[in-house]
Design an enzyme around this catalytic site. Structure first.
Site, PDB file in Angstrom:
ATOM      1  N   GLU A 346       0.802  -1.229   0.000  1.00  0.00           N
ATOM      2  CA  GLU A 346       0.000   0.000   0.000  1.00  0.00           C
ATOM      3  C   GLU A 346       0.836   1.282   0.000  1.00  0.00           C
ATOM      4  O   GLU A 346       0.516   2.232   0.707  1.00  0.00           O
ATOM      5  CB  GLU A 346      -0.933   0.012   1.226  1.00  0.00           C
ATOM      6  CG  GLU A 346      -1.870  -1.169   1.237  1.00  0.00           C
ATOM      7  CD  GLU A 346      -2.649  -1.297   2.537  1.00  0.00           C
ATOM      8  OE1 GLU A 346      -3.849  -1.565   2.462  1.00  0.00           O
ATOM      9  OE2 GLU A 346      -2.053  -1.136   3.613  1.00  0.00           O
TER      10      GLU A 346
HETATM   11  C1  NGO Z   1      -3.813  -4.808   4.862  1.00  0.00           C
HETATM   12  C2  NGO Z   1      -2.860  -3.681   5.165  1.00  0.00           C
HETATM   13  C3  NGO Z   1      -2.622  -3.520   6.677  1.00  0.00           C
HETATM   14  C4  NGO Z   1      -3.929  -3.545   7.438  1.00  0.00           C
HETATM   15  C5  NGO Z   1      -4.680  -4.826   7.113  1.00  0.00           C
HETATM   16  C6  NGO Z   1      -6.017  -4.874   7.816  1.00  0.00           C
HETATM   17  C7  NGO Z   1      -1.726  -5.442   4.394  1.00  0.00           C
HETATM   18  C8  NGO Z   1      -0.649  -6.309   3.918  1.00  0.00           C
HETATM   19  N1  NGO Z   1      -1.662  -4.150   4.512  1.00  0.00           N
HETATM   20  O1  NGO Z   1      -2.915  -5.929   4.778  1.00  0.00           O
HETATM   21  O2  NGO Z   1      -1.946  -2.307   6.900  1.00  0.00           O
HETATM   22  O3  NGO Z   1      -3.666  -3.505   8.814  1.00  0.00           O
HETATM   23  O4  NGO Z   1      -4.908  -4.965   5.724  1.00  0.00           O
HETATM   24  O5  NGO Z   1      -6.758  -6.014   7.507  1.00  0.00           O
END
Ligand code: NGO
Length: 531
Positions: A346
């Site tokens: 992200e």
């Molecule tokens: C995503 C995000 C995390 C969140 C999570 C919550 C990943 C790999 N990045 O997973 O920052 O905490 O969802 O479900």
């Protein structure tokens, strides 16, 4: 003797040249002068087929039950000592027996750990033979002995988990288990960045997951809301960056010594720590600590909310790479395990070109520090080194960059959120948990096929499975346990056992209730399980 394999009578062993050769080579316990009389198995003692994750092959021999007594010793020469100590550690409190761990042969008939010479250290197969005159656990590696020791622990009645002496019989069901894992990587992840959890909580989590043969604990050590590990030369990471968490709590961090303590405790349970520092996004805590890491030279305020994707290290500044190098080399130096996780998820405020530029510089640092990089699957867009691992976390069944990496020989760790994310609600109606990937009840966590989940990522590419517990909404140890158990057992069995059936699993899982209760685990009574 009846042959039972994963609950199916007469099926051949699922795998196992290693375990078969174990049979040929493992020495029998020295014959005691008199063979003990057969002992009755107490009603509450598990059978060999009750174990989670399901062993590859089980042969029960009712006349061969073995009774532990205060004279029982554990013989564990040299490299077998760690697993021997582990067994003694978990069996002593409730039995009240001394269970001495001795290096030599145990002529009196006890529990013998045998490490076969010249074995592959990655071979986790083991053979556990329980006979009237003694128990022999043999394996080709230390990890195999740990796997067998976890099995042995589960074969004692739930009372063994009570933590204080229980005056009763301690009898193990007789027979032979030959077992080996389907995947070499069976992981749990704990996010200690969104909410911080101290060393004792982490140690208990290690103990709890290890008993189900989870062999890696991935610690998510830094995110927007907090930096959780001491780094020499960068004191503000812990003086400033650690002093926060979601909701504005006081946060915290591990000193280097505490981190080493966690690593050592994990090793004493057969678990390897995988440290993660998430970069270049999810870095607000570092950016708050050091203005110079920001492109405009201004430190942003601390962040205590739960949105993602807004922060980025400054890709074009030299200091960014001095920072990354210090963090990577120091963490690598404290971590004996093979992996170092570099996040990469992200990074929504970093352009694709910058993202690649960043990882072109940073991934070689990990290799140079002697570690295999792991990244969330977004980093499949970068030039992942040959030793690199891609951790897939989305719910979609297609991801072109991950498929490309798999096709060119990179291994993939499977954490699809709708199967493995322990932060998701169990059921829609639950008040607690995230919901973006939909509810994940135990059956959903159990009934899936890791080599069939993501297009183009098949058996040859899958390294294993991992169950992440993100903690935006998790603030206490009880909450950790409620979210993790009993989905952890489901993921552990998906990762270890070759053939699995929900109807059989749910029965065995129900059998774990008393054991979890005795351990004080605040588990969730999922409605699909006949508790
Ligand atoms: C995503 C995000 C995390 C969140 C999570 C919550 C990943 C790999 N990045 O997973 O920052 O905490 O969802 O479900």
């Amino acid at each position: 003797m009846s042959l039972v394999v994963n609950g199916c009578t007469d099926d051949p062993p699922t795998q196992g040249t290693a375990s078969v050769s174990a049979q040929a080579t493992s020495p029998r316990p020295a014959t005691p002068t008199t063979t003990p009389e057969p002992v009755r198995l107490p009603d509450d003692a598990p059978t060999l087929s009750d174990v989670i994750p399901a062993p590859a092959s089980v042969r029960a021999a009712e006349k061969d039950n073995f009774a532990l007594t205060k004279q029982t010793v554990i013989s564990a020469p040299d490299d077998a000592k760690a697993a021997g100590d582990y067994l003694a550690d978990v069996l002593r409190p409730a039995t009240g027996f001394p269970l001495r761990v001795v290096p030599g042969e145990d002529d009196a008939g006890g529990i013998r750990l045998v490490l076969r010479e010249g074995g592959d250290p990655r071979d986790e197969s083991y053979r556990l033979e329980i006979a009237r005159d003694g128990v022999t656990l043999s394996a080709a590696s230390k990890d195999g002995l740990f796997a067998g020791a976890h099995t042995l622990r589960q074969l004692l009645p739930a009372d063994v988990e009570r933590g204080k002496t229980v005056d009763r019989e301690w009898v193990l069901a007789g027979g032979v288990i030959e077992d080996e894992p389907r995947f070499g990587y069976r992981g749990a992840m704990l996010d200690v960045a969104r909410h911080f959890f101290g060393v004792d909580v982490v140690k208990r989590y290690i103990d709890r997951v290890a008993q189900y043969k989870i062999n890696y604990l991935h610690l998510h050590l830094a995110d927007d809301q907090g930096w959780r590990i001491e780094i020499d030369g960068w004191p503000k990471l812990t003086e400033v960056g650690a002093r926060n968490e979601v909701g504005g709590g006081k946060g915290g961090f591990y000193t280097k010594q505490q981190y080493r303590e966690i690593v050592a405790y994990a090793a004493s349970r057969g678990v390897t720590i995988v440290p993660e520092i998430d970069m270049p996004g999810h870095t607000n805590a570092a950016l708050t600590s050091y203005a110079k890491l920001n492109c405009d030279g201004n430190a942003p305020p601390p962040y205590t909310d739960t949105k993602v994707g807004f922060s980025s290290l400054c890709i074009d500044k030299k200091v960014t790479y001095e920072f990354a190098r210090d963090v990577i080399t120091q963490i690598a130096e404290m971590t004996p395990g093979p992996y170092l996780h570099i996040g990469g998820d992200e990074a929504n405020s970093t352009t694709d070109a910058d993202y690649r530029k960043f990882f072109d510089k940073v991934l070689p640092m990990i290799v140079k520090a002697g570690k295999r990089p792991i990244g969330w699957h977004e980093y499949a867009k970068a030039d992942v080194p040959r030793s690199g691992v891609v951790q897939y976390w989305r719910i979609e069944t297609e991801d072109a960059p991950t498929r490309r990496q798999a096709n060119s020989g990179r291994r993939v760790l499977m954490s699809p959120a709708h199967r493995t994310y322990l932060d998701m609600k169990y059921e829609e109606s639950n008040p607690w948990g995230n919901s973006w990937a939909g509810p994940v009840d135990v059956r959903k966590a159990y009934e899936w096929e890791p080599t069939n989940e993501l297009a183009g990522v098949g058996a040859g590419a899958v390294l294993g499975v991992e169950a992440p517990l993100w903690t935006e909404l998790v603030t206490t140890e009880d909450e950790i346990e409620r979210m993790a158990f009993p989905r952890m057992q489901a993921i552990a069995e998906v990762g270890w056992s070759k053939r699995t059936k929900w109807d059989d699993f749910r029965e065995r899982l129900a059998g774990q209730a008393e054991r979890m209760t005795a351990q004080g685990i605040a588990f969730h009574r999922d409605t699909g399980v006949p508790w």
